[in-house]
Scaffold this active site. Sequence first.
Site, mmCIF file in Angstrom:
data_model
loop_
_atom_site.group_PDB
_atom_site.id
_atom_site.type_symbol
_atom_site.label_atom_id
_atom_site.label_comp_id
_atom_site.label_asym_id
_atom_site.label_seq_id
_atom_site.Cartn_x
_atom_site.Cartn_y
_atom_site.Cartn_z
ATOM 1 N N CYS A 142 -1.168 -9.708 -3.571
ATOM 2 C CA CYS A 142 -0.747 -10.677 -2.548
ATOM 3 C C CYS A 142 -0.581 -12.085 -3.134
ATOM 4 O O CYS A 142 0.260 -12.300 -3.995
ATOM 5 C CB CYS A 142 -1.725 -10.660 -1.375
ATOM 6 S SG CYS A 142 -1.094 -11.541 0.086
ATOM 7 N N LYS A 163 6.835 -13.958 10.354
ATOM 8 C CA LYS A 163 5.785 -13.294 9.590
ATOM 9 C C LYS A 163 6.035 -11.795 9.504
ATOM 10 O O LYS A 163 6.335 -11.139 10.512
ATOM 11 C CB LYS A 163 4.440 -13.560 10.262
ATOM 12 C CG LYS A 163 3.236 -12.976 9.541
ATOM 13 C CD LYS A 163 1.950 -13.306 10.307
ATOM 14 C CE LYS A 163 0.728 -12.773 9.597
ATOM 15 N NZ LYS A 163 -0.528 -13.104 10.340
ATOM 16 N N SER A 192 0.975 -8.411 5.572
ATOM 17 C CA SER A 192 0.632 -9.588 6.361
ATOM 18 C C SER A 192 0.938 -10.813 5.514
ATOM 19 O O SER A 192 0.101 -11.275 4.751
ATOM 20 C CB SER A 192 -0.850 -9.563 6.762
ATOM 21 O OG SER A 192 -1.175 -10.744 7.464
ATOM 22 N N HIS A 233 -0.811 -4.951 0.889
ATOM 23 C CA HIS A 233 -2.253 -4.712 1.010
ATOM 24 C C HIS A 233 -2.613 -3.248 1.229
ATOM 25 O O HIS A 233 -3.148 -2.890 2.289
ATOM 26 C CB HIS A 233 -2.820 -5.546 2.160
ATOM 27 C CG HIS A 233 -2.836 -7.014 1.902
ATOM 28 N ND1 HIS A 233 -3.760 -7.613 1.062
ATOM 29 C CD2 HIS A 233 -2.024 -8.006 2.345
ATOM 30 C CE1 HIS A 233 -3.527 -8.920 1.024
ATOM 31 N NE2 HIS A 233 -2.479 -9.176 1.788
ATOM 32 N N GLU A 235 -5.111 -1.950 -0.005
ATOM 33 C CA GLU A 235 -6.578 -1.893 0.035
ATOM 34 C C GLU A 235 -7.133 -2.093 1.440
ATOM 35 O O GLU A 235 -8.325 -1.838 1.684
ATOM 36 C CB GLU A 235 -7.180 -2.949 -0.901
ATOM 37 C CG GLU A 235 -7.267 -4.361 -0.360
ATOM 38 C CD GLU A 235 -5.954 -5.141 -0.421
ATOM 39 O OE1 GLU A 235 -5.933 -6.319 -0.020
ATOM 40 O OE2 GLU A 235 -4.951 -4.555 -0.874
ATOM 41 N N ARG A 247 -7.649 -12.527 15.866
ATOM 42 C CA ARG A 247 -7.950 -13.922 15.509
ATOM 43 C C ARG A 247 -6.796 -14.834 15.880
ATOM 44 O O ARG A 247 -7.006 -15.946 16.377
ATOM 45 C CB ARG A 247 -8.255 -14.027 14.011
ATOM 46 C CG ARG A 247 -9.605 -13.478 13.592
ATOM 47 C CD ARG A 247 -9.984 -13.957 12.200
ATOM 48 N NE ARG A 247 -8.983 -13.592 11.196
ATOM 49 C CZ ARG A 247 -9.017 -12.463 10.510
ATOM 50 N NH1 ARG A 247 -9.970 -11.572 10.734
ATOM 51 N NH2 ARG A 247 -8.091 -12.202 9.604
#
Length: 303
Positions: A142, A163, A192, A233, A235, A247
């Site tokens: 990332c 995004k 993301s 990502h 992971e 959030r």
Amino acid sequence: MPIRIPDDLPARKTLEDEGVYVMDSTRAARQDIRPLEIGLLNLMPNKERTETQFTRLIGSTPLQVDLTLVRITDHQSKHTSEDYLKTFYKTWEEVRTKKFDGFIVTGAPIANMPFEEVRYWPEMLDIMEWTKTNVHHTMFICWGAQAALHHFHGAKRYRMDSKAFGVFRHQVTNPRSPFLRGFSDSPMIPISRYNDIDRTTLGENLEVLIDNAEIGVSMLGDLKHRAVYFLNHLEYDNRSLADEYERDVKSGLDTPPPANLFPNGDTSAIPENRWRSHAHLLFQNWINEIYQTTPYELEKIGE
């Protein structure tokens, strides 16, 4: 074979509950083999969650691995106590004379800040140069991947119109890559990020390994620097994108739900993990390739 991590690291219980074989130091010392030395430079604010995500994948490989958790030397974490960091982490200054078979640099939540304005950018420059001489193979993730592409190749990034957020289908562009053995042709990968890399600035020394024509390059190989760059990502655990969405909502941001994560788009449902098998494959392939090519004598790494 197991992964060896500090006996009291909180991630240990999580991994053992999941069936990942974790070895204590006494038993590891009895085995007449050289374990692979892997370092994890954790730049994320939630250190415990991130280290669990990566140790879960590293610990599922068939080789014994000694994992060293590393942090930026002078950076003060706002989300992890200094006692925790002193107990389980080494600063980069403490490991800079050490050699590693493999080294992972994570992402960091500073995507909109110019690299040169990041407070620890001078140390990041030293670390990236250090990987050329002290690490056999490096995986940049990332923001870490964006930073390394910027430093090593002058690659330019730009802010996307919206995004990229969710789990998206990608295309494997080189199924013969040793890092992609066993991958399906079109894996689903969590994303993301607000930024993308300008393809025209990537240069001829980089090979695109996983791609999405609309959302951008996902993984690149770099033979010269013995590195791979993974811009997304794999992971992530089941809740990573969902928690980020919650959030954003609580912060009043107009973020849409992550695409292709919740069954039938129902944000009250348990997220579906559609990438777990490819995450394990990637790390097993990466560690196997390191094992096959790294010098037996650690001091010869980088020669």
